[in-house]
Write an enzyme that holds these catalytic residues in place. Sequence first.
Site, mmCIF file in Angstrom:
data_model
loop_
_atom_site.group_PDB
_atom_site.id
_atom_site.type_symbol
_atom_site.label_atom_id
_atom_site.label_comp_id
_atom_site.label_asym_id
_atom_site.label_seq_id
_atom_site.Cartn_x
_atom_site.Cartn_y
_atom_site.Cartn_z
ATOM 1 C CB VAL A 65 -0.983 0.036 1.190
ATOM 2 C CG1 VAL A 65 -1.976 -1.111 1.101
ATOM 3 C CG2 VAL A 65 -0.251 0.034 2.525
ATOM 4 C CE1 TYR A 157 -2.087 2.149 14.300
ATOM 5 C CE2 TYR A 157 -3.117 2.995 16.292
ATOM 6 C CZ TYR A 157 -3.112 2.118 15.235
ATOM 7 O OH TYR A 157 -4.124 1.198 15.107
#
Length: 266
Positions: A65, A157
Amino acid sequence: MDLGISGRTALVSGADSGIGWHTARLLLEEGATVVVTDLDQSSLDDAAAKLDSAEGKLFAFAADVTSVDSIASLRSSVEGAVGEIDILVQSAGITGAQGLFHEIDDEGWTKTIEVDLMGPVRLISAFLPALRTGGWGRIVLLASEDAVQPYDDEIPYCSAKAGVLALMKGLSRSYASEGLLVNAVSPAFIRTPMTDAMMEKRSKELGTSVDEAIESFLSDERPYMELGRRGEAEEVASVIAFLCSDRASFVNGSNYRVDSGSVATI
């Protein structure tokens, strides 16, 4: 429950284990044709072999990805195998760089954002034309409790997942009139290979067993998880499958928390 997706075609990323794998399993059980993708073809093939599917209902293609070219190749493979998709579930992701803000360098930030935010952007960009053509479509993005309740030792994150929620909300406003509904699911501390690795690292740092590390993590770091345990991947996958279905025909732009109460606010 009949989810009304028999005959639909779904692409599930991050599907060699955990939430993605269980989502693929549920969609197959509901009669959908499913394409699974992940980074490594060998582990993906092993995961696909464990899924119970009728002939011609399951396909597995590796993709990265972080690479536009790899995603383009995936789209070609998917189109050749099943034609256009109706459902996209984006669950590929990494924990990324950890530590306090001053301990994380530019490379740590870049890698985390590349996978956890730009990964979904690239995948959606590649498959959006197909999802817009049929008058019926679903996109479900995996965010996290961290998106709305950030933790100081994993800010990259948290930032990426907050971006995923913004991406979801923006897309939901753009394409609902075309029949494409876009939603997100935000899990908290689910039993997956990613959290297994986190707990193994914690156990070594604390000099405890993994079970003790999990117990202390729940007590010290996730006190609002009222059920007092890690969630199971299939518990998240059940919510994802619902959002992929006809049963969710009036759900759009929503973030479903599957977190045992971990997020402390309403």
